[in-house]
Design a protein around this motif. Structure first.
Motif, PDB file in Angstrom:
ATOM      1  N   ALA A 259       0.955  -1.267   0.236  1.00 22.50           N
ATOM      2  CA  ALA A 259      -0.550   0.025  -0.346  1.00 22.50           C
ATOM      3  C   ALA A 259       0.485   1.180   0.137  1.00 22.50           C
ATOM      4  CB  ALA A 259      -0.965   0.137   1.651  1.00 22.50           C
ATOM      5  N   ALA A 260       2.484   0.911  -0.003  1.00 24.68           N
ATOM      6  CA  ALA A 260       3.202   1.932  -0.136  1.00 24.68           C
ATOM      7  C   ALA A 260       2.669   3.671  -1.560  1.00 24.68           C
ATOM      8  CB  ALA A 260       4.591   1.916  -0.239  1.00 24.68           C
ATOM      9  N   PHE A 261       2.221   3.189  -2.239  1.00 26.28           N
ATOM     10  CA  PHE A 261       1.746   3.839  -3.064  1.00 26.28           C
ATOM     11  C   PHE A 261       0.771   5.014  -3.177  1.00 26.28           C
ATOM     12  CE2 PHE A 261      -1.505  -0.134  -3.747  1.00 26.28           C
ATOM     13  CZ  PHE A 261      -2.403   0.905  -3.839  1.00 26.28           C
ATOM     14  N   ALA A 262      -0.436   4.627  -1.657  1.00 25.01           N
ATOM     15  CA  ALA A 262      -1.413   4.974  -1.921  1.00 25.01           C
ATOM     16  C   ALA A 262      -0.629   6.782  -0.547  1.00 25.01           C
ATOM     17  CB  ALA A 262      -2.135   4.330  -0.894  1.00 25.01           C
ATOM     18  N   PRO A 263      -1.654   7.685  -0.663  1.00 15.87           N
ATOM     19  CA  PRO A 263      -0.948   9.024   0.818  1.00 15.87           C
ATOM     20  C   PRO A 263      -1.350   8.107   2.022  1.00 15.87           C
ATOM     21  CG  PRO A 263      -2.666   9.860  -0.778  1.00 15.87           C
ATOM     22  CD  PRO A 263      -2.693   7.881  -1.543  1.00 15.87           C
ATOM     23  N   ALA A 264      -0.708   8.986   2.515  1.00 14.72           N
ATOM     24  CA  ALA A 264      -0.218   8.293   4.629  1.00 14.72           C
ATOM     25  C   ALA A 264      -2.428   8.397   4.558  1.00 14.72           C
ATOM     26  CB  ALA A 264       0.129   8.993   5.158  1.00 14.72           C
ATOM     27  N   GLY A 265      -3.180   8.946   4.489  1.00  7.63           N
ATOM     28  CA  GLY A 265      -4.090   9.406   5.080  1.00  7.63           C
ATOM     29  C   GLY A 265      -5.276   8.578   5.055  1.00  7.63           C
ATOM     30  N   LEU A 266      -5.256   7.468   3.630  1.00  9.43           N
ATOM     31  CA  LEU A 266      -6.096   6.350   3.352  1.00  9.43           C
ATOM     32  C   LEU A 266      -4.962   5.082   4.410  1.00  9.43           C
ATOM     33  CD1 LEU A 266      -6.757   8.149   1.011  1.00  9.43           C
ATOM     34  CD2 LEU A 266      -6.612   6.511  -0.540  1.00  9.43           C
ATOM     35  N   LEU A 267      -4.312   5.461   5.157  1.00  7.13           N
ATOM     36  CA  LEU A 267      -3.905   4.445   5.514  1.00  7.13           C
ATOM     37  C   LEU A 267      -3.924   4.076   7.135  1.00  7.13           C
ATOM     38  CD1 LEU A 267      -0.110   3.987   3.918  1.00  7.13           C
ATOM     39  CD2 LEU A 267      -2.649   2.739   3.247  1.00  7.13           C
ATOM     40  N   ASP A 268      -3.865   2.442   7.708  1.00  5.99           N
ATOM     41  CA  ASP A 268      -4.123   2.880   9.292  1.00  5.99           C
ATOM     42  C   ASP A 268      -2.573   2.919   9.322  1.00  5.99           C
ATOM     43  OD1 ASP A 268      -2.449   0.392   8.968  1.00  5.99           O
ATOM     44  OD2 ASP A 268      -4.264  -0.284  10.247  1.00  5.99           O
ATOM     45  N   GLU A 269      -2.474   2.774  11.170  1.00  7.21           N
ATOM     46  CA  GLU A 269      -0.739   3.278  11.676  1.00  7.21           C
ATOM     47  C   GLU A 269       0.194   1.757  10.985  1.00  7.21           C
ATOM     48  OE1 GLU A 269      -3.438   0.945  14.568  1.00  7.21           O
ATOM     49  OE2 GLU A 269      -3.588   2.530  13.510  1.00  7.21           O
ATOM     50  N   ARG A 270      -0.342   0.698  11.022  1.00  5.46           N
ATOM     51  CA  ARG A 270       0.211   0.284  10.351  1.00  5.46           C
ATOM     52  C   ARG A 270       0.835  -0.520   9.239  1.00  5.46           C
ATOM     53  NH1 ARG A 270      -1.945  -5.003  11.616  1.00  5.46           N
ATOM     54  NH2 ARG A 270      -4.225  -4.093  10.556  1.00  5.46           N
ATOM     55  N   GLY A 271      -0.450   0.585   8.016  1.00  5.78           N
ATOM     56  CA  GLY A 271       0.552   0.919   7.249  1.00  5.78           C
ATOM     57  C   GLY A 271      -0.684   0.131   5.814  1.00  5.78           C
ATOM     58  N   LYS A 274      -6.997   1.861   5.095  1.00  5.67           N
ATOM     59  CA  LYS A 274      -8.243   1.881   5.791  1.00  5.67           C
ATOM     60  C   LYS A 274      -9.431   0.580   5.023  1.00  5.67           C
ATOM     61  CE  LYS A 274      -6.855   4.889   8.214  1.00  5.67           C
ATOM     62  NZ  LYS A 274      -7.271   6.809   8.396  1.00  5.67           N
ATOM     63  N   GLN A 275     -10.312  -0.246   6.038  1.00  5.32           N
ATOM     64  CA  GLN A 275     -11.568  -1.035   5.349  1.00  5.32           C
ATOM     65  C   GLN A 275     -12.526  -0.903   5.998  1.00  5.32           C
ATOM     66  OE1 GLN A 275      -9.868  -4.608   5.087  1.00  5.32           O
ATOM     67  NE2 GLN A 275     -11.052  -5.438   2.869  1.00  5.32           N
ATOM     68  N   SER A 276     -13.619  -0.956   5.627  1.00 12.99           N
ATOM     69  CA  SER A 276     -15.038  -0.478   6.094  1.00 12.99           C
ATOM     70  C   SER A 276     -15.966  -1.698   6.076  1.00 12.99           C
ATOM     71  CB  SER A 276     -16.232   0.547   6.091  1.00 12.99           C
ATOM     72  OG  SER A 276     -16.602   0.268   4.250  1.00 12.99           O
ATOM     73  N   ARG A 277     -16.743  -2.071   6.334  1.00 11.72           N
ATOM     74  CA  ARG A 277     -17.708  -2.765   6.252  1.00 11.72           C
ATOM     75  C   ARG A 277     -17.781  -3.537   5.307  1.00 11.72           C
ATOM     76  NH1 ARG A 277     -19.479  -5.244  11.185  1.00 11.72           N
ATOM     77  NH2 ARG A 277     -21.146  -6.407  10.003  1.00 11.72           N
ATOM     78  N   THR A 278     -18.241  -2.557   4.237  1.00 13.18           N
ATOM     79  CA  THR A 278     -18.463  -2.312   3.179  1.00 13.18           C
ATOM     80  C   THR A 278     -17.735  -2.625   1.987  1.00 13.18           C
ATOM     81  OG1 THR A 278     -18.538  -0.105   2.536  1.00 13.18           O
ATOM     82  CG2 THR A 278     -20.723  -0.829   2.894  1.00 13.18           C
ATOM     83  N   LEU A 279     -16.692  -2.813   2.280  1.00 11.81           N
ATOM     84  CA  LEU A 279     -15.005  -3.125   1.421  1.00 11.81           C
ATOM     85  C   LEU A 279     -15.194  -2.008   1.115  1.00 11.81           C
ATOM     86  CD1 LEU A 279     -15.123  -6.890   0.809  1.00 11.81           C
ATOM     87  CD2 LEU A 279     -14.586  -6.224   2.915  1.00 11.81           C
ATOM     88  N   GLY A 294      -6.153  -4.881   3.253  1.00 15.66           N
ATOM     89  CA  GLY A 294      -6.879  -4.239   4.002  1.00 15.66           C
ATOM     90  C   GLY A 294      -6.458  -4.551   5.544  1.00 15.66           C
ATOM     91  N   ASN A 295      -6.906  -3.385   6.489  1.00 15.25           N
ATOM     92  CA  ASN A 295      -7.128  -3.941   7.358  1.00 15.25           C
ATOM     93  C   ASN A 295      -8.677  -3.902   8.309  1.00 15.25           C
ATOM     94  OD1 ASN A 295      -9.229  -0.919   7.695  1.00 15.25           O
ATOM     95  ND2 ASN A 295      -7.613  -0.005   9.007  1.00 15.25           N
ATOM     96  N   LEU A 296      -9.003  -4.704   7.713  1.00 11.93           N
ATOM     97  CA  LEU A 296     -10.915  -4.852   8.696  1.00 11.93           C
ATOM     98  C   LEU A 296      -9.892  -6.536   9.370  1.00 11.93           C
ATOM     99  CD1 LEU A 296     -13.535  -4.653   8.987  1.00 11.93           C
ATOM    100  CD2 LEU A 296     -14.189  -5.893   6.701  1.00 11.93           C
ATOM    101  N   GLU A 297      -9.855  -7.611   8.326  1.00 15.55           N
ATOM    102  CA  GLU A 297      -8.974  -8.575   9.190  1.00 15.55           C
ATOM    103  C   GLU A 297      -7.627  -9.135   8.898  1.00 15.55           C
ATOM    104  OE1 GLU A 297     -13.087 -11.619   8.474  1.00 15.55           O
ATOM    105  OE2 GLU A 297     -12.686 -10.290   6.928  1.00 15.55           O
ATOM    106  N   PRO A 298      -7.249 -10.136   9.634  1.00 17.31           N
ATOM    107  CA  PRO A 298      -6.124 -10.296   9.447  1.00 17.31           C
ATOM    108  C   PRO A 298      -5.612 -11.304   7.977  1.00 17.31           C
ATOM    109  CG  PRO A 298      -7.325 -11.784  10.950  1.00 17.31           C
ATOM    110  CD  PRO A 298      -8.144 -10.654  11.020  1.00 17.31           C
ATOM    111  N   SER A 299      -4.260 -10.984   7.449  1.00 13.52           N
ATOM    112  CA  SER A 299      -4.008 -12.075   6.555  1.00 13.52           C
ATOM    113  C   SER A 299      -4.213 -13.238   5.867  1.00 13.52           C
ATOM    114  CB  SER A 299      -3.162 -10.798   5.564  1.00 13.52           C
ATOM    115  OG  SER A 299      -2.626  -9.796   5.712  1.00 13.52           O
ATOM    116  N   LYS A 300      -5.300 -13.464   5.445  1.00 12.67           N
ATOM    117  CA  LYS A 300      -5.149 -14.949   5.432  1.00 12.67           C
ATOM    118  C   LYS A 300      -5.845 -15.378   3.848  1.00 12.67           C
ATOM    119  CE  LYS A 300      -5.982 -16.221  10.727  1.00 12.67           C
ATOM    120  NZ  LYS A 300      -7.073 -16.452  11.085  1.00 12.67           N
ATOM    121  N   ALA A 301      -5.792 -16.333   3.219  1.00 16.48           N
ATOM    122  CA  ALA A 301      -6.088 -16.656   2.420  1.00 16.48           C
ATOM    123  C   ALA A 301      -7.963 -16.894   2.535  1.00 16.48           C
ATOM    124  CB  ALA A 301      -5.384 -17.732   1.543  1.00 16.48           C
TER     125      ALA A 301
END
Length: 380
Positions: A259-271, A274-279, A294-301
């Protein structure tokens, strides 16, 4: 004409690409789709711990060309830019693309789907590297190093590291052919959200394979030896350290969101984006976020697949008729299926430990690789 831009061509993105072409772009004169991805081949990460073991599973099982799946798409309605996003202007609805050939393009979008996934922190081919060629070359390099090695060290106690230790233990240390070491930071392998019963089962099976376990230990400095091999510092929790000489080093230290291409304001503190419940991005309704980035859930396939299925079902109606995207419901149950070589496994559903034979039968025999060609073509 409205332009849908999809960033990424992996597990989360590929079904969306084909769904949007079928259900939106080819049904409406108002839309076209631009795909931006650095990889020409679908990369299937679930089987990678087995693929790195020479002669056990070939790389063509996990790297399958995406382009035959695009051959029937009209050039006026579909464009594949081989490259990666290097900038995003959400106020102007543009994405800047650094092309693999060294050029650059700026693409306007009406809808943006970000499914760029994540990259490994250790440069291993658990995920796609800079492009398909680099990924394939790294797989060959790792296999070659392992094939020549007498001593192999696997570091990182998550699912990937544990499965890699199991595959190498199954093939080598269980037969007395090579020495396999496994270093992990906690008292037991696997994540802390895995139940103790499954973690202890992993520890027990690895011991039976004669894998040398280094619990509550982390890797410090890693040096290359003259003539090949590694000098690896192992640091215990009490502050003491030792050095282990290994011929092959297999790190599995987790992921960094792409996600390094995105402006900082679109990211959470971990990089992560940000992702809402509607994705959708909370601040930009025309940006959809899927999978590991996305930051809604852990990174899992499994989670990336569930999120993708939700958008496959609901995004076409949103684009064609303006229907609201319903809220996605994250699973409340923690599910894991961890293979430990070609014969054993462990895992859980919620708080229930699953039998080894069940996971072996469902996942362990083939790691679902028979489905990869269809996944790459958007047919699964």
């Amino acid at each position: 004409m409205k332009t849908i831009v999809v960033l990424g061509a992996g597990l989360a993105a590929t079904p969306i690409i084909h769904n949007l072409m079928k259900e939106v772009v080819n049904k409406s004169s108002d839309y076209k789709l631009v795909l931006v991805a650095p990889n020409t081949h679908y990369h299937y990460p679930i089987a990678m711990p087995r693929v790195i073991v020479p002669g056990v599973m070939s790389a063509d099982k996990v790297l399958v060309d995406l382009r035959p799946g695009f051959k029937d798409f009209s050039a006026e309605k579909f464009e594949f830019l081989e490259g990666k996003a290097s900038g995003l202007d959400p106020s102007g609805n543009t994405v800047t693309v650094a092309l693999n050939d060294g050029g650059s393009r700026t693409v306007e979008y009406s809808t943006l789907v970000v499914a760029t996934g994540a990259s490994t922190k250790d440069g291993m081919p658990w995920k796609t590297l800079a492009n398909t060629e680099e990924t394939a070359e790294k797989i060959r390099q790792v296999q070659g190093e392992i094939e020549k090695a007498k001593v192999i060290l696997v570091a990182g106690g998550g699912v990937t590291g544990t499965e890699a230790a199991g595959e190498l233990g199954c093939e080598y240390s269980a037969k007395g052919a090579k020495e396999v070491h496994f270093v992990y930071n906690e008292a037991l392998p696997l994540y802390s959200d895995v139940i103790d019963g499954a973690r202890k089962a992993a520890e027990s099976e690895l011991r039976k394979m004669k894998v040398k376990l280094h619990a509550s230990t982390s890797v410090g400095k890693v040096g290359r030896k003259d003539g090949g091999g590694y000098e690896i510092e192992l640091k215990a929790k009490d502050g003491s350290s030792t050095t282990l000489a290994a011929d092959a080093y297999v790190p599995a230290f987790g992921l960094t969101p792409n996600a390094a291409f995105a402006p900082a304001g679109l990211l959470d503190e971990r990089g992560y984006l940000k992702q809402s419940r509607t994705l959708q991005h909370p601040a930009h309704a025309n940006i959809f976020v899927l999978g590991d980035v996305g930051n809604l859930e852990p990174s899992k396939a499994m989670i990336a697949d569930a999120q993708t299925k939700h958008l496959v079902k609901n995004l076409p109606a949103h684009l064609l008729s303006g229907a609201a995207v319903p809220a996605y419901e994250p699973s409340a149950k923690s599910m894991y299926g961890i293979t430990l070589g070609r014969n054993k496994a462990t895992g859980q559903m919620g708080t229930f430990k699953l039998p080894s034979i069940m996971i072996w039968f469902v996942k362990g025999r083939t790691l679902f690789t028979e489905k990869v060609p269809a996944l790459a073509l958007g047919q699964a």
